[in-house]
Design an enzyme around this catalytic site. Structure first.
Site, short mmCIF file in Angstrom:
data_model
loop_
_atom_site.label_atom_id
_atom_site.label_comp_id
_atom_site.label_asym_id
_atom_site.label_seq_id
_atom_site.Cartn_x
_atom_site.Cartn_y
_atom_site.Cartn_z
N ARG A 1 0.61 -1.34 -0.05
CA ARG A 1 0.11 0.24 -0.10
C ARG A 1 0.87 1.19 0.14
NH1 ARG A 1 -6.16 -1.46 2.34
NH2 ARG A 1 -6.44 -3.12 0.96
N GLU B 1 1.94 -7.86 13.52
CA GLU B 1 0.73 -8.01 14.59
C GLU B 1 0.20 -9.94 15.06
OE1 GLU B 1 -1.06 -5.25 11.56
OE2 GLU B 1 0.58 -5.14 12.13
#
Length: 181
Positions: A69, A106
């Site tokens: 992104r 994460e």
């Protein structure tokens, strides 16, 4: 008439959607696809990034975008600033000699790489991505650029998830985020 910073941020925030438990249970995913679909919201993002860079880092020479992104915002920003754009990709996606760094996300492990000749020693760079969570990806990018003897002026993201303290992980590089949750 030029929109104010607050109006631009409001336009962007209105386009961000949340998806619970994606890509895995316990993650609240912030979806920027509606921002990309709306030309005015996307322009607002690039306007605000450009304003920040021109005011804070007028000496920037390269924008470095993170897979995938960061590739959406980085080239647009680089073009506006009249500087080059460089990719940091997932392992195995770039041709030629590369350098790589492993890092934790994460929700798992990953490895990022950059072409060995992508950045010149001493070149002043800004790293850009869509979102900062735990900081693993941005940390890896900073480490890759250190290997190339680049000067990381700062990191920029559209969204920062403050509770995950990712900004701590990228220190001493300063972080700029347009929106914080």
């Amino acid at each position: 008439m030029e929109e104010t910073r607050e109006k631009k941020l409001e336009r962007i925030v209105q386009r961000i959607r949340s998806f619970p438990d994606f890509p895995s249970k316990g993650i609240l995913f912030k979806d920027i696809c509606p921002v990309l679909k709306d030309p005015e919201a996307l322009t607002a993002v690039i306007d605000l990034f450009e304003q920040h860079v021109r005011q804070t880092y007028p000496q920037v020479e390269l924008i470095v975008g993170l897979d995938a992104r960061g590739f959406l915002f980085g080239p647009l920003l680089a073009q506006r600033l009249g500087v080059g754009f460089v990719l940091i990709r997932k392992k195995g996606k770039l041709p030629g000699p590369t350098q790589s760094v492993g890092y934790t996300l994460e929700y798992g492990m990953a490895e990022a790489e950059i072409q060995e000749d992508a950045v010149d020693a001493g070149q002043k760079v800004i790293i850009i991505d869509d979102l900062l969570a735990t900081g693993g990806t941005l940390y890896a990018a900073c480490e890759l650029l250190k290997k190339q003897s680049a000067e990381v002026l700062g990191c920029m993201v559209l969204i920062e998830l403050k509770d995950l303290n990712g900004a701590e992980r990228v220190k001493p590089s300063p972080l700029f985020s347009l929106i914080q949750y």
